[in-house]
Design an enzyme around this catalytic site. Structure first.
Site, PDB file in Angstrom:
ATOM      1  CE  LYS A   1       0.089  -7.303  69.268  1.00  0.00           C
ATOM      2  NZ  LYS A   1      -1.151  -7.365  68.595  1.00  0.00           N
TER       3      LYS A   1
ATOM      4  CB  SER B   1       3.444  -2.276  59.575  1.00  0.00           C
ATOM      5  OG  SER B   1       2.992  -3.639  59.600  1.00  0.00           O
TER       6      SER B   1
ATOM      7  CD  GLU C   1      -3.551 -20.524  64.107  1.00  0.00           C
ATOM      8  OE1 GLU C   1      -2.563 -20.072  64.244  1.00  0.00           O
ATOM      9  OE2 GLU C   1      -3.737 -21.769  64.007  1.00  0.00           O
TER      10      GLU C   1
ATOM     11  N   GLY D   1      -4.181 -19.112  58.005  1.00  0.00           N
ATOM     12  CA  GLY D   1      -2.817 -19.023  58.537  1.00  0.00           C
ATOM     13  C   GLY D   1      -3.174 -19.658  60.099  1.00  0.00           C
TER      14      GLY D   1
ATOM     15  CG  ASP E   1       1.206 -20.110  62.730  1.00  0.00           C
ATOM     16  OD1 ASP E   1       0.276 -19.363  62.225  1.00  0.00           O
ATOM     17  OD2 ASP E   1       1.500 -19.939  63.517  1.00  0.00           O
TER      18      ASP E   1
ATOM     19  CB  SER F   1      -8.112  -8.641  69.772  1.00  0.00           C
ATOM     20  OG  SER F   1      -8.129  -8.604  68.236  1.00  0.00           O
TER      21      SER F   1
HETATM   22  C1  LIG Z   1      -1.500  -8.467  67.618  1.00  0.00           C
HETATM   23  C2  LIG Z   1      -3.030  -8.585  67.381  1.00  0.00           C
HETATM   24  C3  LIG Z   1      -3.706 -10.125  67.470  1.00  0.00           C
HETATM   25  C4  LIG Z   1      -2.611 -11.217  67.628  1.00  0.00           C
HETATM   26  O1  LIG Z   1      -2.230 -11.095  68.873  1.00  0.00           O
HETATM   27  P1  LIG Z   1      -1.125 -12.292  69.401  1.00  0.00           P
HETATM   28  O2  LIG Z   1      -0.681 -11.894  70.686  1.00  0.00           O
HETATM   29  O3  LIG Z   1       0.016 -11.878  68.410  1.00  0.00           O
HETATM   30  O4  LIG Z   1      -1.522 -13.845  69.186  1.00  0.00           O
HETATM   31  C5  LIG Z   1      -5.175 -10.118  67.379  1.00  0.00           C
HETATM   32  N1  LIG Z   1      -5.796  -8.963  67.174  1.00  0.00           N
HETATM   33  C6  LIG Z   1      -5.177  -7.805  67.091  1.00  0.00           C
HETATM   34  C7  LIG Z   1      -6.243  -6.751  66.726  1.00  0.00           C
HETATM   35  C8  LIG Z   1      -3.969  -7.504  67.437  1.00  0.00           C
HETATM   36  O5  LIG Z   1      -3.458  -6.357  67.146  1.00  0.00           O
END
Ligand SMILES: *Cc1c(COP(=O)(O)O)cnc(C)c1O
Length: 330
Positions: free
Chosen positions: A65, A90, A216, A220, A222, A316
Site C-alpha cells: 500500500k 483501519s 479472493e 468474499g 465479489d 502483499s
Molecule cells: C489492501 C490489501 C490487499 C487488497 O488490495 P486491493 O488493492 O484492495 O485489491 C491485499 N493484501 C493486503 C496485505 C492489503 O493491505
C-alpha cells in the site's frame, strides 16, 4: 463522471496506462523498498513449478500500500500539500498514507473505527497522523471523511479506486518482471482491485502472454461474481480472516481494468490461508498476514494448475498482531 463514461463507451481507454506505472516507479525510486523476490525449493517441488515470491510484506509500512499512497501524495500541488491528506481505513492503507505524508512533510488525518485494534491506532499515530475515531455501528466513515475533507480543504485518497494509487501498486509487478524475466502467470490477491489493476497493466504490457490470475477469499468473491456478471456486484461484509480483502465491491476505476486484463479469479478458504501462513513461517521464515497469503494459497493449497510454468506470486503484506498470528497457527 467516470462511471457513466465507462458504461456508454465500454471500449474507452483504461484509467491507467503503462507509462503511469513507469512514472510511479520514478517517484518511488529511493523511497520505497525494492522488495526481495524469494524462492523456495520445497514450494517448487510441491507444485512442480518455478515460483517467484515478490515479498511486499517487507515493504515500508509492511505492505504494498505504501507504493500507491506515496505515488498519489507525491503529486499533490502546493495548495493540497498545505492542507494535507485524509483517508479512512483501519488497515494498511492508513499506515501507508500516514507514513507517506510524514515523508513528504504534510499533515494526515485518518478516520478509524472506535474498536480498531489499539496496535494499528498506535502505529498510525506513530507516523505522526491525527486519528479521528468514529462508531462504525452508528456513523458512516465516508460521510465523516468527506465532511472533514471539505471543512479543512484536505484531499481524500481512497485505498484502491484512484488512478495514482493503482499506478503505484503496479510497480510491484514492474520490479518483479524486471528482476526475473518472462512469467507464464502472475497471481495476485484481490480486495478492491487496486493492486491487481496496476499489476495487470504492467504485466500485460511487458509480457502480453502472461496470464493474470486474481485470488479472493471464498467468503468474499465479489470480483469473481462481478467479472461473470459483467457489472460490479455488491456483497455483504464477508466473514474471513483475510481482513485486507473484506471489500464489498470493486471500484469504478478498478473494475474496467480487471474486466479487460484479468484472465481469471479463483478463491481460497480461510483454512487454506492458515496453511499458507504456516508454510511461509516454517519454510521461508516469513511473517505474512492472512490476506498476504491469498495468492500463495491458491497455488500451494487450492490446486491452481501451474505445473511446468514460471509463476510470479505477490505476497502483499505482513501486518499481523503476533498474538493473533499465534492463535491462527495454534
Ligand atoms: C489492501 C490489501 C490487499 C487488497 O488490495 P486491493 O488493492 O484492495 O485489491 C491485499 N493484501 C493486503 C496485505 C492489503 O493491505
Amino acid at each position: 463522471m467516470a462511471q457513466r463514461y465507462f458504461m456508454i463507451f465500454p471500449m474507452t481507454p483504461l484509467p491507467i496506462v503503462f507509462a503511469d506505472i513507469e512514472a510511479a516507479a520514478a517517484r518511488l525510486d529511493g523511497v520505497a523498498h525494492r522488495t526481495p523476490v524469494l524462492r523456495s525449493r520445497t514450494a517448487d517441488e510441491r507444485c512442480g513449478a518455478d515460483l517467484f515470491f515478490k515479498c511486499e510484506n517487507l515493504q515500508r509500512g509492511g505492505a504494498f500500500k505504501f507504493r500507491g499512497a506515496y505515488n498519489a501524495l507525491a503529486q499533490f500541488d502546493a495548495v493540497q500539500r498545505q492542507a494535507g491528506v485524509i483517508a479512512y481505513s483501519s488497515g494498511n492503507h492508513a499506515q501507508a498514507i500516514a507514513l507517506s505524508a510524514r515523508l513528504l512533510g504534510m499533515s494526515a488525518a485518518i478516520v478509524m473505527p472506535l474498536d480498531a485494534p489499539p496496535l494499528k491506532i498506535e502505529a498510525t499515530r506513530g507516523y505522526g497522523a491525527e486519528v479521528i475515531r468514529y462508531d462504525r455501528y452508528t456513523q458512516d466513515r465516508e460521510q465523516i471523511g468527506r465532511a472533514i475533507a471539505a471543512e479543512r480543504g484536505m484531499t481524500l485518497i481512497p485505498p484502491y479506486d484512484h488512478a495514482d494509487v493503482m499506478a503505484g501498486q503496479g510497480t510491484a509487478a514492474l520490479e518483479l518482471i524486471a528482476e526475473v524475466g518472462p512469467l507464464d502467470a502472475l497471481v495476485v490477491c484481490v480486495g478492491g482491485g487496486g493492486l491487481i489493476s496496476g499489476c495487470a497493466v504492467a504485466a500485460k504490457h511487458l509480457l502480453p502472454d502472461c496470464r493474470v490470475i486474481g485470488v479472493e477469499p471464498e467468503a468474499g468473491n465479489d470480483v469473481q461474481q462481478s467479472l461473470r456478471a459483467g457489472h460490479i456486484v455488491h456483497i455483504d461484509v464477508p466473514r474471513t480472516i483475510a481482513d485486507g480483502a473484506q471489500t464489498q465491491h470493486a471500484g469504478q476505476l478498478t473494475f474496467p481494468v480487471m474486466r479487460s486484463l484479468v484472465d481469471e479469479v479463483v478463491t481460497v478458504s480461510d483454512a487454506q490461508l492458515v496453511s499458507a501462513m504456516r508454510f511461509f513461517a516454517e519454510r521461508m521464515k516469513l511473517i505474512v498476514e492472512p490476506t498476504g497469503c491469498l495468492a500463495a494459497a491458491a497455488i500451494l493449497e487450492a490446486g491452481l494448475p501451474v505445473a511446468g510454468k514460471r509463476i510470479g506470486v505477490i505476497v502483499s503484506g505482513g501486518n499481523v498482531d503476533m498474538t493473533r498470528f499465534a492463535q491462527l497457527l495454534a
